[in-house]
Design an enzyme around this catalytic site. Structure first.
Site, short mmCIF file in Angstrom:
data_model
loop_
_atom_site.label_atom_id
_atom_site.label_comp_id
_atom_site.label_asym_id
_atom_site.label_seq_id
_atom_site.Cartn_x
_atom_site.Cartn_y
_atom_site.Cartn_z
N ASP A 188 61.07 31.21 -52.51
CA ASP A 188 60.54 32.03 -51.42
C ASP A 188 61.49 31.92 -50.23
OD1 ASP A 188 59.00 33.41 -49.57
OD2 ASP A 188 57.12 32.47 -50.20
N ARG A 222 61.24 33.86 -47.46
CA ARG A 222 60.68 34.56 -46.29
C ARG A 222 60.65 33.66 -45.05
NH1 ARG A 222 55.21 36.74 -49.02
NH2 ARG A 222 55.48 34.79 -50.15
#
Ligand SMILES: Nc1nc2c(ncn2[C@@H]2O[C@H](COP(=O)(O)OP(=O)(O)OP(=O)(O)O)[C@@H](O)[C@H]2O)c(=O)[nH]1
Ligand SMILES: [Zn+2]
Length: 353
Positions: free
Chosen positions: A285, A287
């Protein structure tokens, strides 16, 4: 105000240069993204001296290359290596068909900060995380130049968001809605906020932080749960009479749509969603969840009833000044194409089912 570009502006330029296939100067190196480097530019770069290839620890693990620099490896580029060789180290698409290429020799000792900054810049340009590095003492004029530590610090800085435009936008699921466009001050992607009703700022608002998923949100892909989650959240906010849905342009958990399609292609070869990201050289991930917190703060919200199954989103908001007194589960029906994906998210990424 000075007309000389600031650090944030120079980093934003570097991102565009790398996407165009233009090298930049980082520390004492020329750095170019392998993904966008043309054979002609490669030839010009290699004429300048010995090259190394900076790849992440994840990509190095797949290629069985030694990692001496914690989060990255500096791979020696052999004399005989051509454009296709570089591409094959950077891109896992052919890993199974044409197993690598090695043994790869990793450099050890010396300063890896320029390589680290180059990888971070290439990632922020949403390209394959691999950078060709050529030491240079007298860089040619006209190239964007950055000091490695300054570039890394800038990339880690939380952007400030400005609400640049907003208008009423009646939605089928929530007629009394407004769309706001938020623009960061670091030249990166804009993000959107759908404000439903007129939520009071002094109470927790029903909220969703939705990461862009072109395939799920727009095309109705059955491989993930994004489209149904998006519409279920808007429906719930419409029913509730108020809410805020942030639509964050962090496609593919931050790796961009091209890399997400590369990840899908690896998933077709049998890897799961997490393994596919790792083989490409990304974290599972990528983000930056501070963006959501920043937009909520900018809109005047201090507390949310967060619609999510992802405990990391709750923790990240709470770590960045937004209270989450309640988590509202957002479970949508599964199908035979996304069962495996949802099971892996529960198993490996801590999602609650
Ligand atoms: N890299 C990658 N990204 C994916 C894949 N499938 C979906 N995505 C992306 O994953 C993100 C899903 O975002 P969200 O639904 O907001 O977040 P979440 O972490 O699943 O948490 P929830 O709030 O519970 O939905 C979107 O950016 C999708 O584009 C995949 O297989 N690989
Ligand atoms: Zn999706």
């Amino acid at each position: 105000m000075s007309l000389i570009p600031t650090l944030a502006e120079t980093v934003s330029r570097a991102r565009s240069d790398l996407r165009m296939g233009l090298p930049i100067v980082v520390g004492g190196y020329l750095a170019a993204a392998v993904e966008t480097l043309s054979p002609e530019r490669l030839a010009s770069l290699r004429a300048l001296g010995p090259a190394t290839l900076a790849i992440t620890d994840w990509r190095a693990a797949t290629l069985k290359a030694r990692v001496y620099d914690r989060d990255l490896a500096r791979i020696r580029v052999p004399e005989s290596a051509d454009h296709a060789w570089l591409r094959a180290v950077a891109d896992p698409a052919g890993d199974l068909m044409t197993p690598m290429k090695g043994p790869l020799q990793s450099e050890r000792g010396g300063d890896a900060a320029p390589h680290r900054a180059a990888i971070a810049l290439v990632k922020s340009a949403q390209l394959l995380p691999a950078a060709l590095m050529i030491p240079i003492s007298d860089p040619p004029p006209g190239l964007t130049a950055l000091a490695p530590d300054a570039a890394l610090a800038q990339l880690a800085t939380e952007a400030t968001m400005a609400d640049v435009a907003a208008a009423r936008l009646p939605l089928s699921r929530a007629e009394n809605s407004k769309l706001h466009i938020f623009r960061p001050d670091d030249g990166a992607a804009e993000h959107y906020a759908v404000e439903i009703g007129d939520p009071p700022r002094d109470q927790p608002v029903l909220a969703r932080l939705h990461s862009a998923c072109y395939t799920g949100d727009v095309l109705g892909s059955l491989k993930c749960d994004c489209g149904p989650q998006l519409h279920a959240a808007l429906e719930a906010m419409g029913q509730n009479g108020s809410g805020v849905l942030l639509y964050l342009n962090q496609e593919g958990r931050g790796i961009g749509l091209a890399n997400k399609m590369r990840a899908y292609s690896l998933q077709n070869q049998g890897f799961d969603t997490v393994e596919a990201n790792h083989r490409l050289g990304f974290e599972d991930d990528e983000r930056d969840f501070r963006i959501g917190a920043g937009i909520l703060r900018k809109m005047g919200f201090g507390a949310v009833r967060l619609m999510t199954n992802n405990p990391r989103k709750v923790a990240m908001l709470e770590g960045h000044g937004i209270q989450v007194p309640e988590r509202v589960p957002l479970i949508t029906p599964t199908n035979r194409f996304n069962e495996g994906y949802l099971a892996v998210k529960a198993e490996k990424s801590g999602h609650l089912l």
